[in-house]
Design a protein around this motif. Structure first.
Motif, short mmCIF file in Angstrom:
data_model
loop_
_atom_site.label_atom_id
_atom_site.label_comp_id
_atom_site.label_asym_id
_atom_site.label_seq_id
_atom_site.Cartn_x
_atom_site.Cartn_y
_atom_site.Cartn_z
N GLY A 133 -52.55 48.80 -18.10
CA GLY A 133 -53.96 48.79 -18.47
C GLY A 133 -54.69 47.67 -17.77
N VAL A 134 -55.87 47.96 -17.23
CA VAL A 134 -56.67 46.96 -16.53
C VAL A 134 -58.09 46.93 -17.09
CG1 VAL A 134 -55.32 47.10 -14.41
CG2 VAL A 134 -57.29 48.60 -14.71
N PRO A 135 -58.71 45.75 -17.17
CA PRO A 135 -60.08 45.66 -17.69
C PRO A 135 -61.05 46.39 -16.77
CG PRO A 135 -59.03 43.49 -17.55
CD PRO A 135 -58.18 44.44 -16.77
N LYS A 136 -61.89 47.21 -17.33
CA LYS A 136 -62.84 47.99 -16.54
C LYS A 136 -63.83 47.08 -15.83
CE LYS A 136 -66.01 51.92 -16.83
NZ LYS A 136 -66.63 52.93 -17.73
N GLY A 137 -63.96 47.26 -14.52
CA GLY A 137 -64.95 46.53 -13.74
C GLY A 137 -64.59 45.11 -13.40
N LEU A 138 -63.36 44.67 -13.71
CA LEU A 138 -62.98 43.28 -13.47
C LEU A 138 -62.14 43.17 -12.20
CD1 LEU A 138 -63.06 40.37 -14.63
CD2 LEU A 138 -60.86 40.86 -15.69
N ALA A 139 -62.57 42.29 -11.29
CA ALA A 139 -61.79 42.00 -10.09
C ALA A 139 -60.74 40.97 -10.46
CB ALA A 139 -62.71 41.47 -8.99
N ILE A 140 -59.47 41.33 -10.42
CA ILE A 140 -58.41 40.44 -10.90
C ILE A 140 -57.95 39.53 -9.76
CG2 ILE A 140 -56.13 40.33 -11.98
CD1 ILE A 140 -56.81 43.15 -13.17
N THR A 141 -57.16 40.05 -8.82
CA THR A 141 -56.81 39.33 -7.59
C THR A 141 -56.68 40.35 -6.48
OG1 THR A 141 -54.40 39.53 -7.84
CG2 THR A 141 -55.45 37.63 -8.91
N GLU A 142 -56.81 39.89 -5.24
CA GLU A 142 -56.67 40.80 -4.10
C GLU A 142 -55.27 41.40 -4.06
OE1 GLU A 142 -57.75 39.04 -0.42
OE2 GLU A 142 -59.79 38.54 -1.05
N GLU A 143 -54.24 40.58 -4.37
CA GLU A 143 -52.87 41.06 -4.34
C GLU A 143 -52.65 42.17 -5.36
OE1 GLU A 143 -48.26 39.35 -4.75
OE2 GLU A 143 -49.96 38.15 -5.47
N PHE A 144 -53.16 41.97 -6.58
CA PHE A 144 -53.01 42.99 -7.62
C PHE A 144 -53.73 44.27 -7.22
CE2 PHE A 144 -54.30 45.26 -11.40
CZ PHE A 144 -53.19 45.24 -12.21
N GLU A 145 -54.96 44.13 -6.75
CA GLU A 145 -55.76 45.30 -6.42
C GLU A 145 -55.19 46.05 -5.22
OE1 GLU A 145 -59.65 43.66 -6.08
OE2 GLU A 145 -59.84 43.34 -8.23
N GLN A 146 -54.58 45.32 -4.27
CA GLN A 146 -53.95 45.99 -3.14
C GLN A 146 -52.75 46.80 -3.60
OE1 GLN A 146 -55.19 45.95 0.18
NE2 GLN A 146 -53.80 47.71 0.11
N ALA A 147 -51.94 46.21 -4.49
CA ALA A 147 -50.78 46.95 -5.02
C ALA A 147 -51.24 48.18 -5.80
CB ALA A 147 -49.94 46.03 -5.91
N GLU A 148 -52.32 48.03 -6.54
CA GLU A 148 -52.88 49.16 -7.28
C GLU A 148 -53.36 50.24 -6.32
OE1 GLU A 148 -56.38 50.01 -10.65
OE2 GLU A 148 -56.31 48.10 -9.55
N ALA A 149 -54.08 49.82 -5.28
CA ALA A 149 -54.61 50.78 -4.30
C ALA A 149 -53.49 51.48 -3.54
CB ALA A 149 -55.54 50.06 -3.31
N ASP A 150 -52.39 50.77 -3.32
CA ASP A 150 -51.25 51.35 -2.60
C ASP A 150 -50.43 52.28 -3.49
OD1 ASP A 150 -51.97 49.97 -0.35
OD2 ASP A 150 -50.52 48.35 -0.63
N GLY A 151 -50.80 52.38 -4.76
CA GLY A 151 -50.08 53.27 -5.66
C GLY A 151 -48.74 52.74 -6.11
N VAL A 152 -48.56 51.41 -6.05
CA VAL A 152 -47.29 50.83 -6.49
C VAL A 152 -47.06 51.10 -7.97
CG1 VAL A 152 -46.00 48.67 -6.76
CG2 VAL A 152 -47.38 49.04 -4.70
N PHE A 153 -48.15 51.08 -8.75
CA PHE A 153 -48.04 51.36 -10.19
C PHE A 153 -49.32 52.07 -10.63
CE2 PHE A 153 -49.33 46.98 -9.39
CZ PHE A 153 -50.60 46.94 -9.97
#
Length: 253
Positions: A133-153
């Motif tokens: 679960g991730v907070p809606k509209g919140l930029a967490i970190t570039e590393e986290f968002e890249q892993a999310e965008a890459d479909g890691v989880f």
């Protein structure tokens, strides 16, 4: 009678002009202990610190608290003059002037999960079989968002911590990303501090959140005001007044 009517119109016009000159800063209504409503008025570390900044600079300004997604829309469109507690990103830099001299607070983000359901989290590859679960509209970190965008989880957005907790308990997610201070504040209110715990590895460590001025705002001298706010926040951290205010809400200060 005519003179009285004209005088009344003049007073109303002056009132409107005075209100138009007042700066409006917005914060997240669901981010206790940094920003929240108490007894019908804005309160919290960010709110009280910002009030002191406003006082020191002699600004005519008002603080309002709104849902996070509304806050983001307001500073992007200029519906507010400024916002509190916002992470810097390149996209936001194009839309706002950040008071970069000092943050209004820093955030540690971790993964919260149910007691008895903890798992190893050394890298994002460890989350391949986990629903996060991730907070809606919140930029967490570039590393986290890249892993999310890459479909890691896979991820599911949540509007507030109560919603994340409901999804966690219902088994719809395996963990959720949360600010340590904010999440524990809410878990304590919900009586769930013994039911939900966080994993040791941090998703974000002391990430700075800033005050900003909206580039779309009609306020004058925005760059100067942003710089003055940043300088005042820096001075408050140096003279101890920041910690004195924060200690009213969190003893760790």
């Amino acid at each position: 009678m005519k003179q009285s009517f004209l005088a009344l119109c003049l007073v109303l016009a002056l009132t409107v002009c005075a209100h138009a000159d007042q700066l409006v800063f917005v914060g997240d209504v669901d981010f206790a202990p940094y920003s929240m409503m108490q007894q019908g008025r804005p309160a919290g570390i960010d709110v009280d610190v910002m009030r002191e900044v406003i006082h020191r600079l002699g600004l005519d300004a008002e603080i309002r608290l709104v849902p996070w997604t509304q806050l983001v829309t307001m500073f992007r469109t200029g519906e507010c003059d400024g916002a509190m507690g916002v992470f810097w990103t390149p996209d936001r830099e194009r839309r706002a002037l950040f008071a970069m001299e000092a943050p209004i607070h820093t955030s540690d983000f971790v993964l919260f999960t149910k007691v008895g359901n903890t798992f190893s989290f050394r890298s994002y590859d460890d989350l391949k079989t986990r629903r996060i679960g991730v907070p809606k509209g919140l930029a967490i970190t570039e590393e986290f968002e890249q892993a999310e965008a890459d479909g890691v989880f896979p991820t599911r957005e949540y509007e507030d911590i109560a919603g994340a907790v409901r999804e966690l308990l219902a088994g719809q997610i395996d963990a959720f990303v949360g600010n340590i201070d904010v999440t524990y504040w809410q878990l304590k209110r919900m009586g769930m501090t013994s039911s939900i715990v966080y994993l040791p590895r941090k998703v974000a460590d002391a990430r700075p959140a800033y005050v900003l001025l909206s580039r779309a705002s009609g306020a004058e001298d925005k760059a100067r005001i942003a710089a003055q706010i940043g300088q005042t926040l820096k001075a408050m951290r140096s003279d101890g007044s920041y910690n004195r205010i924060a200690r009213n809400y969190l003893l760790r200060f």
